[in-house]
Design a protein around this motif. Sequence first.
Motif, mmCIF file in Angstrom:
data_model
loop_
_atom_site.group_PDB
_atom_site.id
_atom_site.type_symbol
_atom_site.label_atom_id
_atom_site.label_comp_id
_atom_site.label_asym_id
_atom_site.label_seq_id
_atom_site.Cartn_x
_atom_site.Cartn_y
_atom_site.Cartn_z
ATOM 1 N N UNK A 1 14.976 -5.395 -18.667
ATOM 2 C CA UNK A 1 16.236 -6.021 -19.039
ATOM 3 C C UNK A 1 16.013 -7.113 -20.062
ATOM 4 N N UNK A 2 16.683 -8.233 -19.863
ATOM 5 C CA UNK A 2 16.558 -9.363 -20.782
ATOM 6 C C UNK A 2 15.458 -10.331 -20.362
ATOM 7 N N UNK A 3 14.696 -9.962 -19.346
ATOM 8 C CA UNK A 3 13.639 -10.843 -18.848
ATOM 9 C C UNK A 3 12.374 -10.708 -19.686
ATOM 10 N N UNK A 4 11.398 -11.554 -19.391
ATOM 11 C CA UNK A 4 10.113 -11.481 -20.078
ATOM 12 C C UNK A 4 9.111 -10.597 -19.385
ATOM 13 N N UNK A 5 9.502 -9.950 -18.292
ATOM 14 C CA UNK A 5 8.588 -9.081 -17.555
ATOM 15 C C UNK A 5 8.501 -7.719 -18.235
ATOM 16 N N UNK A 6 7.287 -7.251 -18.478
ATOM 17 C CA UNK A 6 7.067 -5.956 -19.129
ATOM 18 C C UNK A 6 6.572 -4.947 -18.098
ATOM 19 N N UNK A 7 7.212 -3.793 -18.066
ATOM 20 C CA UNK A 7 6.868 -2.769 -17.070
ATOM 21 C C UNK A 7 6.594 -1.430 -17.754
ATOM 22 N N UNK A 8 5.823 -0.610 -17.088
ATOM 23 C CA UNK A 8 5.544 0.722 -17.618
ATOM 24 C C UNK A 8 6.778 1.604 -17.483
ATOM 25 N N UNK A 9 7.022 2.498 -18.441
ATOM 26 C CA UNK A 9 8.218 3.345 -18.393
ATOM 27 C C UNK A 9 8.215 4.346 -17.238
ATOM 28 N N UNK A 10 7.069 4.540 -16.635
ATOM 29 C CA UNK A 10 6.964 5.314 -15.401
ATOM 30 C C UNK A 10 6.448 4.370 -14.328
ATOM 31 N N UNK A 11 7.129 4.318 -13.195
ATOM 32 C CA UNK A 11 6.705 3.466 -12.093
ATOM 33 C C UNK A 11 6.239 4.311 -10.925
ATOM 34 N N UNK A 12 5.274 3.807 -10.187
ATOM 35 C CA UNK A 12 4.714 4.542 -9.046
ATOM 36 C C UNK A 12 5.413 4.105 -7.771
ATOM 37 N N UNK A 13 6.168 5.013 -7.174
ATOM 38 C CA UNK A 13 6.866 4.733 -5.926
ATOM 39 C C UNK A 13 5.994 5.046 -4.724
ATOM 40 N N UNK A 14 6.233 4.316 -3.625
ATOM 41 C CA UNK A 14 5.352 4.436 -2.458
ATOM 42 C C UNK A 14 6.106 4.773 -1.172
ATOM 43 N N UNK A 15 7.313 5.320 -1.273
ATOM 44 C CA UNK A 15 8.105 5.572 -0.078
ATOM 45 C C UNK A 15 7.395 6.489 0.915
ATOM 46 N N UNK A 16 6.579 7.427 0.414
ATOM 47 C CA UNK A 16 5.913 8.388 1.294
ATOM 48 C C UNK A 16 4.546 7.902 1.779
ATOM 49 N N UNK A 17 4.104 6.752 1.295
ATOM 50 C CA UNK A 17 2.786 6.255 1.699
ATOM 51 C C UNK A 17 2.808 5.850 3.172
ATOM 52 N N UNK A 18 1.775 6.275 3.878
ATOM 53 C CA UNK A 18 1.696 5.991 5.303
ATOM 54 C C UNK A 18 2.241 7.116 6.154
ATOM 55 N N UNK A 19 2.926 8.053 5.515
ATOM 56 C CA UNK A 19 3.423 9.237 6.220
ATOM 57 C C UNK A 19 2.850 10.495 5.584
ATOM 58 N N UNK A 20 3.312 10.799 4.384
ATOM 59 C CA UNK A 20 2.846 11.999 3.698
ATOM 60 C C UNK A 20 1.670 11.720 2.763
ATOM 61 N N UNK A 21 1.379 10.456 2.524
ATOM 62 C CA UNK A 21 0.271 10.071 1.653
ATOM 63 C C UNK A 21 -0.676 9.183 2.443
ATOM 64 N N UNK A 22 -1.906 9.659 2.648
ATOM 65 C CA UNK A 22 -2.877 8.874 3.405
ATOM 66 C C UNK A 22 -3.589 7.876 2.499
ATOM 67 N N UNK A 23 -4.426 7.046 3.101
ATOM 68 C CA UNK A 23 -5.067 5.978 2.347
ATOM 69 C C UNK A 23 -5.943 6.489 1.194
ATOM 70 N N UNK A 24 -6.838 7.459 1.391
ATOM 71 C CA UNK A 24 -7.662 7.903 0.263
ATOM 72 C C UNK A 24 -6.828 8.420 -0.905
ATOM 73 N N UNK A 25 -5.730 9.130 -0.602
ATOM 74 C CA UNK A 25 -4.879 9.654 -1.670
ATOM 75 C C UNK A 25 -4.135 8.526 -2.365
ATOM 76 N N UNK A 26 -3.636 7.565 -1.598
ATOM 77 C CA UNK A 26 -2.942 6.418 -2.185
ATOM 78 C C UNK A 26 -3.871 5.656 -3.116
ATOM 79 N N UNK A 27 -5.094 5.457 -2.694
ATOM 80 C CA UNK A 27 -6.077 4.754 -3.534
ATOM 81 C C UNK A 27 -6.309 5.507 -4.835
#
Length: 321
Positions: A7-33
């Motif tokens: 937006x109008x802020x000074x924070x710069x983000x990547x145009x693709x973001x990594x979501x973690x909703x499935x982490x801890x259920x469908x995504x285990x620790x080694x895969x998340x890492x």
Amino acid sequence: MQLRPLGASGLAVSPIGLGTMAWGRDVDWPTARDLLRLFVAEGGNLIDTAPAYGAGVAEKMIGKALAGGIPREDLVIATKAGFVVRGGRRVIDTSRGALLDDLEQSLRRLRTDHVDLWQVHAWGDAPIEETLSALDTAVSRGMARYVGVSNFVGWQSATAATWQAADRTRTPLASVQVEYSLLARRAEVEIVGAATHHGLGILAWSGLGRGVLSGKYRGGRVPKSSRAAAEHFSWFVEPYLQPRSGAIVDALAHAAQGLGMSPVQVALLWVRDAPQVASALVGPRTTEQLAELLETQRRQLVAPIVAALDDISGGPNAARG
């Protein structure tokens, strides 16, 4: 990746973001890492999480990755508050005390002293001025650098942004997070306009239509390994397993074939480059899925393809003009 301003802020983000909703259920620790390592190696920095994701496990995994060597400065960590799991029940509590308690617990799980973006996860029953005062407190205490809202409709987003802008001692909102994809274009009705007017960057969650835009469910198929087949996620996917969605998925697959890309790549490009979108959030469950999405970094859709996808999924997007 070439970073974008949020937006109008000074924070710069990547145009693709990594979501973690499935982490801890469908995504285990080694895969998340491995997902996080690949994402950072390819220039991604925005990782989106929440206390409700895996009842806090997703945040713990991010914290474990930081402790394991992922540089904190390489990440823009975005988390939320106000929507948590208590006693096995989902609870929305946007009172000042509950929000700040959520943030303190998030910081412990994340093993960091601050988050880069802290968001109110949902509109609640507490007075909006009380809810937003928690954001100001978090920034003043150094617990959060930027703040935003999530799952607010248009008038709610505008109300929150206006309240924060009315007094210079308050922290301006940087973003609004909302579901947005070829299968969910409701954000265009009011949220995109509100975000544009108030200088908010849009974080588009579920840009791949909750996985349906991959085409894996075409013809009524429900693969055993899919979210639609999982008891804890079937409710999430079911709304898009309808005939209207099937027509959109078929058109997307046809376009992808002509472009020499996969349907998820085309779907991601459509939402990534839509007006006011700062980052499209994706939730791959394997490094292979993530690698496929990251291949889109240097690609764009030409205007006729975008227009055709707009038409088949609900009509022209007025904001593109």
